[in-house]
Design an enzyme around this catalytic site. Structure first.
Site, PDB file in Angstrom:
ATOM      1  N   HIS A 365       0.805  -1.220   0.000  1.00 13.54           N
ATOM      2  CA  HIS A 365       0.000   0.000   0.000  1.00 13.54           C
ATOM      3  C   HIS A 365       0.833   1.263   0.000  1.00 13.54           C
ATOM      4  O   HIS A 365       0.434   2.271  -0.556  1.00 13.54           O
ATOM      5  CB  HIS A 365      -1.023  -0.049   1.124  1.00 13.54           C
ATOM      6  CG  HIS A 365      -2.160  -0.921   0.743  1.00 13.54           C
ATOM      7  ND1 HIS A 365      -2.259  -2.216   1.179  1.00 13.54           N
ATOM      8  CD2 HIS A 365      -3.178  -0.730  -0.114  1.00 13.54           C
ATOM      9  CE1 HIS A 365      -3.320  -2.769   0.624  1.00 13.54           C
ATOM     10  NE2 HIS A 365      -3.895  -1.887  -0.160  1.00 13.54           N
ATOM     11  N   GLU A 605     -11.351 -10.506  -6.440  1.00  9.93           N
ATOM     12  CA  GLU A 605      -9.934 -10.544  -6.066  1.00  9.93           C
ATOM     13  C   GLU A 605      -9.569 -11.799  -5.277  1.00  9.93           C
ATOM     14  O   GLU A 605      -8.431 -11.983  -4.889  1.00  9.93           O
ATOM     15  CB  GLU A 605      -9.524  -9.269  -5.317  1.00  9.93           C
ATOM     16  CG  GLU A 605     -10.426  -8.864  -4.179  1.00  9.93           C
ATOM     17  CD  GLU A 605     -10.023  -7.529  -3.542  1.00  9.93           C
ATOM     18  OE1 GLU A 605      -8.966  -6.988  -3.874  1.00  9.93           O
ATOM     19  OE2 GLU A 605     -10.790  -7.050  -2.700  1.00  9.93           O
ATOM     20  N   ASP A 629      -4.675  -8.278  -5.583  1.00 11.18           N
ATOM     21  CA  ASP A 629      -4.926  -9.417  -4.700  1.00 11.18           C
ATOM     22  C   ASP A 629      -5.171 -10.689  -5.493  1.00 11.18           C
ATOM     23  O   ASP A 629      -4.726 -11.759  -5.094  1.00 11.18           O
ATOM     24  CB  ASP A 629      -6.125  -9.128  -3.782  1.00 11.18           C
ATOM     25  CG  ASP A 629      -5.695  -8.318  -2.576  1.00 11.18           C
ATOM     26  OD1 ASP A 629      -4.659  -8.678  -1.980  1.00 11.18           O
ATOM     27  OD2 ASP A 629      -6.369  -7.335  -2.244  1.00 11.18           O
ATOM     28  N   CYS A 676      -9.449  -2.745 -11.663  1.00 11.93           N
ATOM     29  CA  CYS A 676      -8.981  -1.600 -10.883  1.00 11.93           C
ATOM     30  C   CYS A 676      -7.667  -1.892 -10.165  1.00 11.93           C
ATOM     31  O   CYS A 676      -7.208  -1.098  -9.370  1.00 11.93           O
ATOM     32  CB  CYS A 676     -10.036  -1.121  -9.901  1.00 11.93           C
ATOM     33  SG  CYS A 676     -10.352  -2.286  -8.575  1.00 11.93           S
TER      34      CYS A 676
HETATM   35  C1  PEP Z   1      -6.536  -5.055  -5.730  1.00 10.18           C
HETATM   36  O1  PEP Z   1      -6.414  -5.942  -4.886  1.00 10.18           O
HETATM   37  O2  PEP Z   1      -6.205  -5.186  -6.920  1.00 10.18           O
HETATM   38  C2  PEP Z   1      -7.077  -3.739  -5.351  1.00 10.18           C
HETATM   39  C3  PEP Z   1      -7.351  -2.823  -6.257  1.00 10.18           C
HETATM   40  O3  PEP Z   1      -7.257  -3.508  -4.032  1.00 10.18           O
HETATM   41  P1  PEP Z   1      -6.080  -3.133  -3.003  1.00 10.18           P
HETATM   42  O4  PEP Z   1      -4.835  -2.909  -3.799  1.00 10.18           O
HETATM   43  O5  PEP Z   1      -6.535  -1.908  -2.295  1.00 10.18           O
HETATM   44  O6  PEP Z   1      -6.032  -4.333  -2.140  1.00 10.18           O
HETATM   45 MG    MG Z   2      -7.424  -5.764  -2.976  1.00  6.41          MG
END
Ligand code: PEP
Ligand code: MG
Length: 756
Positions: A365, A605, A629, A676
């Site tokens: 993150h 995911e 994920d 996304c």
């Molecule tokens: C993902 O897992 O691709 C996603 C967009 O969510 P995050 O990166 O916030 O886990």
């Molecule tokens: Mg995710």
């Protein structure tokens, strides 16, 4: 054995430098194995030689003097074969080479074990004996274990000084050799390293120069006094329940706290200009060495008390106000063993030049946050964190490289690159006003991902058509308690108002995994397989309900809000979440709000829902694939673990096939599906996603212009053709290579460099 091993590894980690570490290794190993000689050779890849770096048994003068070419002698044989060589009589082996400088006596038995770190050959650990007899399996396996354990420590020590030592006298100490990591966020950052550390772990404390020595002495003495009080309190509170002999343990603490060697050691180091924490680190390490050299096992164990005491003082030092330093350099390169999103949030935005984290990868993150903020980042970097505070640093977020105290030539090269980068962005910026439509007329809406309000403000300027993912956890992460309904309402309202010409997708809280809330600690062995995302929301309807109410209220009169549910792994979770949403909606309607029910989507995911995509699609209005994920779970590769980052690639054929299954399932149920995850912002991957028929792509704002370029330059029929070509490959690397060639040929070489 295990004890010996542990002690050696610990010593090496505490050693001041590479020399000391290697000498400790040979001394300890020789003694523990009862052999006649132990030496360690390191690989000098520049000169293609193995260099004797430490020995107990050969003439000490020959250290750094003895150099064997690759393939030369028995050492060369171990290096070449990268496997153990165990000989009863080394001297009679055809590869044996006698080196007079070493003053070598007649050793017969020879055991050489390669030191390998991340598939890279770093050197050779050697044992010899006078006897003419192969080494026992016990010794062989011990040496292999030691070599494997030490490889990391040696690799670390090597980059932070070893190479320079090998090339002593070759001119400037400034470095042209980068430290390597994973690209986390593209761009180039030049600035001054500021090291942040997390825990009361002494070894993680960086050096830091201080000006006001008296003040620092005061800070240290205060910390010591506070620890004394802590311990005295502890003793009195334990007075009735602890046997007298155990209480003596704390007496020893108090004695140590009075001891001149400890206190004076730290104070002298402070007087030399080091801050108290690092002075403490060094003094404790010295004490530890003394204890650990002791013959008496009981006394040796006292070392643990010294370490414990060190941590106690350190904690006191940190709580004395030094934990959150506010004097960030004007161009801060934030460095740490593990930089987290909240640490990044601590630095004023205008002062942050780049991030370098010892742990993590491009989907951590903090990397996502860095990309969103346009801050270059290198993740999983093998850097000597403790030694670089205050140094000049260049961060190459394209290649995942970090230059510490770089040479002038490197500076010049990076200034040129930075200039090129500006020009490429200017070219891409010209696309802003143009639609995201393929040459054969298919509209592929491009959306942005965000989590901070500041990153959403220029959304419309970049030519985005919506916000595809607003991560609501960021406002939760930067507070010291759960934000209330009113507070959340204000945030969501602002987000919805930041983009009125298209959908704004608010994702419900997705904490857990690597996203911790400081006020809601979750301690689990496998956090990514644990309590995260929708699981927490469903287990805490009181928290979930507040969030949904705040979102629904914020949408009143806006008509642009969509809701997205993270980490769904079964239809039951969708049904339960929808029921709570209905409840929130009904409550608000009963309170006279004129709100409409928003469109609801599910994130794909977790692999289980790839196989139930139609059942999920029936229940909601849209799907959005979280490839960060999904890739992690499909490939069983922790998205934050730099050790396995090489294995993490969304272009893996298995991921591509899963993505095809998802798009087919969604379309069979007549609902739109987008991507996304970070994959959508990767030019090589975006072509394939268009080829698969994804309806929209959502990415960090910084990637949007280049993806628009990709959309505008490849027809959907070409994208489909490229997809079927890509599906022919069995390896992710081949798919990537193929796609990069396609991009190069299309004239987008710059994007290839930035693409990963
Ligand atoms: C993902 O897992 O691709 C996603 C967009 O969510 P995050 O990166 O916030 O886990
Ligand atoms: Mg995710």
């Amino acid at each position: 054995m295990l004890d010996t091993l542990r002690r050696i590894v610990q010593d090496v980690n505490n050693a001041k430098d590479l020399d000391q570490a290697l000498q400790l290794i040979v001394n300890r190993v020789k003694e523990a194995m009862g052999v006649d000689l132990c030496s360690v050779y390191l690989t000098d890849s520049l000169r293609q030689q193995h260099v004797l770096m430490a020995t107990n048994g050969l003439n000490p003068e020959s250290v750094r003097e003895v150099r064997l070419g690759f393939g030369e002698g028995l050492i060369g044989l171990v290096g070449q074969k990268e496997e153990v060589v165990n000989l009863a009589d080394g001297a009679s082996h055809p590869n044996y080479k006698f080196i007079p400088q070493t003053g070598e006596e007649v050793y017969h038995a020879f055991l050489g074990v390669p030191i390998i770190h991340h598939r890279k050959h770093l050197g050779v650990l050697v044992l010899q004996r006078h006897a003419r007899e192969k080494f026992d399996e016990d010794i062989v396996t011990f040496l292999i274990t030691i070599a494997a354990q030490l490889a990391g420590a040696i690799a670390h020590a090597e980059v932070s000084g070893g190479i320079d030592l090998l090339h002593q006298g070759q001119g400037s100490k400034r470095s042209a050799e980068p430290y390597k990591g994973q690209p986390g966020s593209q761009g180039i950052g030049v600035g001054v390293a500021f090291v942040l550390y997390t825990s009361a772990e002494l070894t993680a404390i960086p050096d830091r120069k201080i000006d006001d020595i008296d003040k620092e002495l005061g800070v240290f003495r205060q910390a010591v006094a506070a620890v004394k009080v802590d311990i005295a309190n502890m003793i009195s509170s334990l007075a009735t329940s602890l046997p007298a002999e155990d209480k003596a343990l704390f007496d020893a603490y108090l004695l140590m706290l009075e001891s001149d060697t400890l206190i004076n050691g730290v104070e002298n180091s402070i007087r030399e200009g080091n801050w108290a924490s690092a002075a403490l680190r060094d003094t404790i390490a010295e004490h530890l060495r003394v204890f650990e050299e002791m013959e008496d096992p009981y006394l040796r164990e006292r070392g643990a008390d010294v370490r414990d005491l060190g941590r106690r003082i350190l904690l006191r030092l940190q709580s004395g106000g030094e934990k959150k330093p506010s004097h960030f350099p004007a161009r801060t390169i934030l460095v740490g063993e593990e930089i987290t999103a909240s640490m990044l949030a601590e630095v004023p935005v205008e002062q942050i030049a780049a991030v370098v984290s010892g742990a993590g990868s491009r989907t951590s993150h903090v990397a996502i946050l860095a990309r969103a903020m346009g801050v270059p980042a290198v993740m999983g970097a093998d850097i000597p964190v403790a030694r670089i505070d205050g140094k000049e640093v260049i961060v190459d977020g394209y290649r995942g490289q970090v230059f510490i105290d770089p040479t002038k030539a490197i500076y010049d090269e990076f200034n040129r690159l930075a200039q090129e980068e500006k020009e490429l962005s200017a070219d891409l910026a010209a696309l802003q006003e143009l639609p995201s439509v393929t040459p054969d007329g298919v509209h592929v809406p491009l959306h942005v991902n965000g989590g901070l309000l500041s990153e959403l403000v220029p959304t419309e300027m970049m030519g985005a058509e919506g916000i595809g993912l607003y991560r609501t956890e960021f406002p939760f992460m930067i507070r010291d308690r759960f934000p209330g309904e009113e507070e959340q309402y204000q945030i969501y309202r602002e987000v919805l108002q930041s983009f009125t010409n298209g959908p704004v997708t608010l994702r419900t809280l997705d904490v857990g995994g690597d996203k911790a809330l400081p006020y809601f600690p979750i301690d689990e062995d496998n956090p990514f397989l644990g309590w995260r995302g929708i699981r927490i929301s469903l287990d805490h309807p009181e928290i979930f309900l507040v969030q949904l109410r705040a979102m629904l209220r914020a949408s009143e009169g806006m008509n642009n809000m969509q809701l997205l549910l993270p980490m769904i792994n079964s239809v039951g979770e969708v049904d339960d979440a929808l029921a709570i949403l209905q409840r929130a909606y009904r409550e608000l309607v009963a309170e006279n709000s004129a709100i409409a029910m928003p469109k609801v989507g599910v994130m794909i995911e977790v692999p289980s829902v790839v196989f139930q995509v139609e059942e999920i699609a029936k229940r909601v209005d849209f799907l959005s694939v979280g490839t960060n994920d999904l890739t992690q779970y499909l490939l069983a590769v922790d998205r934050n673990n730099s050790r396995v980052a090489e294995l993490y690639d969304a272009l893996h054929p298995a991921v591509l096939r899963a993505l095809i299954q998802v798009v087919k399932g969604a379309h069979a149920q007549n609902i739109p599906v987008g991507v996304c995850g970070e994959m959508a912002g990767d030019p090589a991957a975006a072509i394939l996603l268009v080829g698969m028929g994804y309806d929209s792509l959502s990415m960090s704002m910084a990637n949007l212009p280049r993806i628009k370029w990709v959309v505008r330059n490849f027809t959907t029929s070409r994208a489909r053709r490229l997809l079927s070509e890509a599906l022919e490959f069995e390896h992710a690397a081949k798919v990537r290579e193929h796609m990069n060639n396609v991009l190069e040929a299309a004239g987008l070489g710059g994007l290839v460099r930035a693409g990963r």
